[in-house]
Scaffold this motif. Structure first.
Motif, PDB file in Angstrom:
ATOM      1  N   ALA A 106      -8.437  -8.349 -20.045  1.00  0.00           N
ATOM      2  CA  ALA A 106      -9.406  -7.577 -20.824  1.00  0.00           C
ATOM      3  C   ALA A 106     -10.353  -6.802 -19.914  1.00  0.00           C
ATOM      4  N   LEU A 107     -10.783  -7.414 -18.827  1.00  0.00           N
ATOM      5  CA  LEU A 107     -11.684  -6.732 -17.901  1.00  0.00           C
ATOM      6  C   LEU A 107     -10.971  -5.596 -17.160  1.00  0.00           C
ATOM      7  N   ASP A 108      -9.696  -5.788 -16.848  1.00  0.00           N
ATOM      8  CA  ASP A 108      -8.914  -4.698 -16.238  1.00  0.00           C
ATOM      9  C   ASP A 108      -8.799  -3.513 -17.208  1.00  0.00           C
ATOM     10  N   PHE A 109      -8.566  -3.803 -18.487  1.00  0.00           N
ATOM     11  CA  PHE A 109      -8.512  -2.752 -19.505  1.00  0.00           C
ATOM     12  C   PHE A 109      -9.847  -2.004 -19.536  1.00  0.00           C
ATOM     13  N   ASN A 110     -10.931  -2.757 -19.552  1.00  0.00           N
ATOM     14  CA  ASN A 110     -12.264  -2.151 -19.565  1.00  0.00           C
ATOM     15  C   ASN A 110     -12.480  -1.263 -18.345  1.00  0.00           C
ATOM     16  N   ASP A 111     -12.126  -1.772 -17.187  1.00  0.00           N
ATOM     17  CA  ASP A 111     -12.312  -0.982 -15.960  1.00  0.00           C
ATOM     18  C   ASP A 111     -11.530   0.326 -16.009  1.00  0.00           C
ATOM     19  N   LYS A 112     -10.348   0.274 -16.582  1.00  0.00           N
ATOM     20  CA  LYS A 112      -9.505   1.465 -16.644  1.00  0.00           C
ATOM     21  C   LYS A 112     -10.066   2.514 -17.601  1.00  0.00           C
ATOM     22  N   TYR A 113     -10.649   2.086 -18.719  1.00  0.00           N
ATOM     23  CA  TYR A 113     -11.027   3.043 -19.768  1.00  0.00           C
ATOM     24  C   TYR A 113     -12.524   3.295 -19.920  1.00  0.00           C
ATOM     25  N   THR A 114     -13.367   2.534 -19.285  1.00  0.00           N
ATOM     26  CA  THR A 114     -14.808   2.758 -19.447  1.00  0.00           C
ATOM     27  C   THR A 114     -15.264   4.045 -18.789  1.00  0.00           C
ATOM     28  N   GLY A 115     -14.733   4.365 -17.630  1.00  0.00           N
ATOM     29  CA  GLY A 115     -15.209   5.522 -16.895  1.00  0.00           C
ATOM     30  C   GLY A 115     -14.452   6.809 -17.161  1.00  0.00           C
ATOM     31  N   ILE A 116     -13.697   6.870 -18.239  1.00  0.00           N
ATOM     32  CA  ILE A 116     -12.916   8.080 -18.497  1.00  0.00           C
ATOM     33  C   ILE A 116     -13.828   9.238 -18.908  1.00  0.00           C
ATOM     34  N   HIS A 117     -13.384  10.439 -18.525  1.00  0.00           N
ATOM     35  CA  HIS A 117     -14.196  11.633 -18.817  1.00  0.00           C
ATOM     36  C   HIS A 117     -13.441  12.695 -19.596  1.00  0.00           C
ATOM     37  N   ASP A 118     -12.110  12.548 -19.674  1.00  0.00           N
ATOM     38  CA  ASP A 118     -11.355  13.510 -20.466  1.00  0.00           C
ATOM     39  C   ASP A 118     -10.089  12.851 -21.007  1.00  0.00           C
ATOM     40  N   HIS A 119      -9.496  13.512 -21.974  1.00  0.00           N
ATOM     41  CA  HIS A 119      -8.332  12.940 -22.662  1.00  0.00           C
ATOM     42  C   HIS A 119      -7.084  12.846 -21.785  1.00  0.00           C
ATOM     43  N   ASP A 120      -7.069  13.531 -20.652  1.00  0.00           N
ATOM     44  CA  ASP A 120      -5.930  13.407 -19.740  1.00  0.00           C
ATOM     45  C   ASP A 120      -5.829  11.997 -19.165  1.00  0.00           C
ATOM     46  N   GLN A 121      -6.929  11.263 -19.196  1.00  0.00           N
ATOM     47  CA  GLN A 121      -6.954   9.920 -18.636  1.00  0.00           C
ATOM     48  C   GLN A 121      -6.523   8.844 -19.638  1.00  0.00           C
ATOM     49  N   VAL A 122      -6.201   9.232 -20.862  1.00  0.00           N
ATOM     50  CA  VAL A 122      -5.821   8.238 -21.873  1.00  0.00           C
ATOM     51  C   VAL A 122      -4.334   8.302 -22.218  1.00  0.00           C
ATOM     52  N   VAL A 123      -3.545   8.808 -21.299  1.00  0.00           N
ATOM     53  CA  VAL A 123      -2.109   8.960 -21.523  1.00  0.00           C
ATOM     54  C   VAL A 123      -1.451   7.623 -21.876  1.00  0.00           C
ATOM     55  N   GLU A 124      -1.884   6.543 -21.252  1.00  0.00           N
ATOM     56  CA  GLU A 124      -1.280   5.227 -21.466  1.00  0.00           C
ATOM     57  C   GLU A 124      -2.048   4.373 -22.468  1.00  0.00           C
ATOM     58  N   LEU A 125      -2.985   4.952 -23.192  1.00  0.00           N
ATOM     59  CA  LEU A 125      -3.840   4.167 -24.083  1.00  0.00           C
ATOM     60  C   LEU A 125      -3.031   3.378 -25.103  1.00  0.00           C
ATOM     61  N   ASP A 126      -2.085   4.007 -25.792  1.00  0.00           N
ATOM     62  CA  ASP A 126      -1.312   3.278 -26.804  1.00  0.00           C
ATOM     63  C   ASP A 126      -0.592   2.081 -26.199  1.00  0.00           C
ATOM     64  N   GLN A 127       0.023   2.299 -25.065  1.00  0.00           N
ATOM     65  CA  GLN A 127       0.749   1.225 -24.378  1.00  0.00           C
ATOM     66  C   GLN A 127      -0.221   0.118 -23.943  1.00  0.00           C
ATOM     67  N   ASP A 128      -1.366   0.495 -23.400  1.00  0.00           N
ATOM     68  CA  ASP A 128      -2.351  -0.487 -22.959  1.00  0.00           C
ATOM     69  C   ASP A 128      -2.982  -1.223 -24.137  1.00  0.00           C
ATOM     70  N   LEU A 129      -3.206  -0.519 -25.239  1.00  0.00           N
ATOM     71  CA  LEU A 129      -3.737  -1.181 -26.426  1.00  0.00           C
ATOM     72  C   LEU A 129      -2.746  -2.206 -26.966  1.00  0.00           C
ATOM     73  N   SER A 130      -1.467  -1.885 -26.923  1.00  0.00           N
ATOM     74  CA  SER A 130      -0.443  -2.823 -27.368  1.00  0.00           C
ATOM     75  C   SER A 130      -0.469  -4.093 -26.518  1.00  0.00           C
ATOM     76  N   LYS A 131      -0.542  -3.921 -25.207  1.00  0.00           N
ATOM     77  CA  LYS A 131      -0.615  -5.079 -24.307  1.00  0.00           C
ATOM     78  C   LYS A 131      -1.902  -5.866 -24.538  1.00  0.00           C
ATOM     79  N   LEU A 132      -2.996  -5.153 -24.750  1.00  0.00           N
ATOM     80  CA  LEU A 132      -4.269  -5.821 -25.016  1.00  0.00           C
ATOM     81  C   LEU A 132      -4.198  -6.593 -26.327  1.00  0.00           C
TER      82      LEU A 132
END
Length: 155
Positions: A106-132
């Motif tokens: 959960a903390l790794d997920f947070n680290d990956k997505y907390t500092g995002i600034h644009d939608h180009d950084q959420v390419v793997e969001l669906d996959q990461d949400l599934s794992k989460l």
């Protein structure tokens, strides 16, 4: 996950404030997860990428939930398990390292997505949400085993 939450609330809700608080925060986390992942009952016909603020708000809920467990709830749970004997204390000691692994994810997920600034950084969001989601389901199952032990103390 929502069904298991309903079962947990029915089984243990109202038995003590610690359990009610824990289940309430789990409910908030699950609702936010379902909304972000576009799952029922928050499913939208026209799926869109979530706002960056929505992702960051969800990350804050994830961190709050896992932090509450480790820094507030689990100590009280272990203390309650001590009162019911060695069997429940052994259970708590067995489950805590397994729960800690879910915290790390959960903390790794947070680290990956907390500092995002644009939608180009959420390419793997669906996959990461599934794992989460899988990790949260595992965590909730482990926590429910602890809830059962605490419930025995207060029943």
């Amino acid at each position: 996950m929502l069904k298991s939450l309903a079962v947990a609330k029915e089984k243990w809700g109202g038995s003590n404030s610690l359990i009610d608080q824990w289940l309430g925060h789990r409910s908030q986390l699950l609702a936010s997860y379902c909304e972000l992942a576009n799952l029922p009952p928050y499913e939208k016909e026209h799926r869109r990428l979530p706002d960056l603020g929505e992702i960051q708000s969800f990350c804050a809920l994830v961190v709050d939930y896992v932090s509450e467990g480790h820094f507030e709830v689990y100590d009280q749970v272990v203390s309650a398990c001590e009162k019911t004997g060695e069997e429940n204390l052994a259970l708590a000691r067995k489950l805590m390292p397994q729960i800690a692994k879910t915290t790390d994810f959960a903390l790794d997920f947070n680290d990956k997505y907390t500092g995002i600034h644009d939608h180009d950084q959420v390419v793997e969001l669906d996959q990461d949400l599934s794992k989460l989601g899988q990790m949260m389901e595992t965590r909730f199952d482990l926590e429910d085993r602890l809830l059962e032990a605490v419930h025995q103390v207060h029943a």
